[in-house]
Enzyme design. Structure first.
Site, short mmCIF file in Angstrom:
data_model
loop_
_atom_site.label_atom_id
_atom_site.label_comp_id
_atom_site.label_asym_id
_atom_site.label_seq_id
_atom_site.Cartn_x
_atom_site.Cartn_y
_atom_site.Cartn_z
N PHE A 138 38.55 36.32 70.38
CA PHE A 138 37.48 35.62 69.68
C PHE A 138 36.45 35.16 70.70
CE2 PHE A 138 35.29 32.03 67.73
CZ PHE A 138 34.96 32.57 66.50
N ASP A 223 36.22 34.65 79.27
CA ASP A 223 35.76 33.69 78.27
C ASP A 223 36.69 32.48 78.36
OD1 ASP A 223 35.37 32.13 76.05
OD2 ASP A 223 35.16 33.81 74.66
N LYS A 252 32.80 24.10 74.56
CA LYS A 252 33.79 23.18 74.00
C LYS A 252 33.98 21.93 74.87
CE LYS A 252 36.45 26.33 71.03
NZ LYS A 252 36.40 25.71 69.72
C1 LIG Z 1 37.43 31.70 73.38
C2 LIG Z 1 36.25 31.31 72.55
N1 LIG Z 1 35.06 31.87 72.79
C3 LIG Z 1 33.97 31.53 72.09
C4 LIG Z 1 34.04 30.63 71.05
C5 LIG Z 1 32.80 30.29 70.27
O1 LIG Z 1 32.34 29.03 70.61
P1 LIG Z 1 31.28 28.29 69.69
O2 LIG Z 1 31.94 28.05 68.38
O3 LIG Z 1 30.93 27.04 70.45
O4 LIG Z 1 30.11 29.20 69.56
C6 LIG Z 1 35.27 30.03 70.75
C7 LIG Z 1 35.37 29.08 69.63
O5 LIG Z 1 36.42 28.84 69.08
C8 LIG Z 1 36.40 30.38 71.51
O6 LIG Z 1 37.59 29.83 71.26
#
Ligand SMILES: Cc1ncc(COP(=O)(O)O)c(C=O)c1O
Length: 403
Positions: A138, A223, A252
């Protein structure tokens, strides 16, 4: 007089892309939240791994209110002091030489994927544009990031996707070996798959991925939107693994509840974003950067990081005991304060039921897909809050298990 609102207003006024719980939190302090009715909850959800220091942490309130008296926004035709201080601290604390600020995890990843492709096309030509990602990953909800994310349920239904993205199974080095080539611009990995079920990469896998990227002159993108800023027990999870990426994304926990995202990279790669290549109106916003600087100052200390590892043990031993007693969990996994309790066969698909039952018992937990109950509390949660929250969680588990 302020207008009275209720959960029913959500169904009337909001675009129906979420299904929020039936209570509305109105106040938080540390690892506790209170709803409109004055009911109190232990918060093990942390706004989905965002509230790194819990609610209303004095250092963050101070940073935000002091900055709020000074300067809110200036746009990127100017720079500002909090952004420069935060960038300096991130560079000092990590592999990175350069930082790009934005507002969310998805935006940090969007920047990362665009930069990786720009770097590859600039250095090796248009054919070198492929991105390899993993199934069940994700990376956010923009169209590029849902496309790179390995969950078709998020990318289907919007017409043609950006091209040149392939997905291989996670923790499977042979699959990467078969897929990678000199046309690969970047390999994108979450060191722990968060939304995909709190599934950590193995150290051998990440080391092997790094080697394959080097062989094929592809960039390695980590990520760390969910795993970053202490969540894993190190400032970033790559430090736990001893495998250094070329680009890292953070969001986050970075803002502790104030929206901010960041993309970190090396000097050589950063140069492929020239003036005008990419940007964001709010990226580097002084309020966000002032708060994030305070988060980094608190989290990046030996005491807090050691505390996260100790709290991990406290969670895991108690969750394991609950699982042994009730038979509801087949495994408890994760790192630091990102922990997943994997549901045993008879309970598969019911993670949401555990979330709902836990809230009824006075503790907020998360799911990570249908089969995993996820815990992502404040990184400085008190042991007494952990114990009380887990007592309440055990009640909820007992109720579901019919004990
Ligand atoms: C690993 C990872 N990347 C990207 C995101 C996306 O972040 P945002 O919701 O702040 O756009 C998330 C959100 O849960 C995530 O867990």
């Amino acid at each position: 007089m302020s207008q009275t609102v209720s959960r029913a207003d959500f169904d009337q006024f909001m675009v129906p892309n979420y299904a929020p719980a039936d209570y509305i939190p109105v106040r938080g302090e540390g690892a506790r939240l209170w709803d409109q009715q004055g009911r109190e909850y232990v918060d093990f959800a942390g706004g989905i791994a965002v509230n790194a220091l819990g609610h209303a942490h004095p250092a963050l309130v101070k940073a935000l209110t002091e900055q709020a008296q000074k300067l809110w926004h200036v746009s990127n035709t100017l720079t500002n002091e909090p952004a420069l201080r935060l960038a300096g601290k991130l560079v000092e604390a990590t592999f990175a030489d350069r930082v790009f600020f934005c507002n969310s995890g998805a935006e940090a990843n969007e920047a990362a994927f665009k930069l990786a492709r720009k770097w590859a096309i600039d250095t090796a030509g248009a054919d070198k544009h492929e991105i390899i990602s993993t199934t069940n990953s994700f990376h956010g909800r923009t169209f590029f990031t849902v496309t790179v994310g390995g969950q078709p349920k998020y990318s289907d239904g919007f017409g043609p996707r950006p091209q040149g993205v392939t997905h291989i199974p996670y923790n499977d080095l042979a699959a990467l070996k078969a897929a990678i080539s000199d046309k690969t611009a970047a390999v994108v990995i979450e060191p722990i798959q968060g939304e995909g079920g709190v599934l950590p990469a193995t150290a051998d896998y990440l080391k092997g991925v790094r080697e394959l990227c080097d062989q094929h002159k592809a960039l390695l993108v980590f990520d760390e939107v969910q795993t970053g800023v202490g969540r894993s027990g190190s400032l970033y999870a790559y430090m736990e693994y001893g495998v250094t990426p070329d680009i890292l994304t953070s969001a986050k926990s970075l803002g502790g509840g104030f929206p901010i995202g960041a993309m970190l990279t090396t000097e050589a790669v950063a140069q492929h974003f020239a003036v005008g290549t990419h940007g964001s109106t709010y990226g580097g916003n002084p309020l966000a950067c002032a708060v994030a600087e305070a988060v980094i100052d608190v989290v990046n200390t030996p005491e807090v990081l050691a505390g996260i590892r100790a709290k991990h043990e406290r969670f895991v031993s108690r969750l394991t005991a609950i699982g042994d007693k009730t038979g509801v969990f087949q495994q408890v996994r994760g790192m630091g304060l990102l922990i997943g309790a994997v549901l045993a066969e008879p309970y598969k698909g019911r993670a949401k039921d555990f979330m709902t039952a836990a809230a009824k018992a006075g503790v907020m937990v998360l799911q990570a897909g249908p089969d995993v109950v996820r815990f992502a509390p404040s990184l400085v949660i008190a042991d007494t809050d952990i114990d009380e929250g887990l007592d309440r969680f055990e009640q909820a588990v007992n109720e579901i298990a019919g004990r």
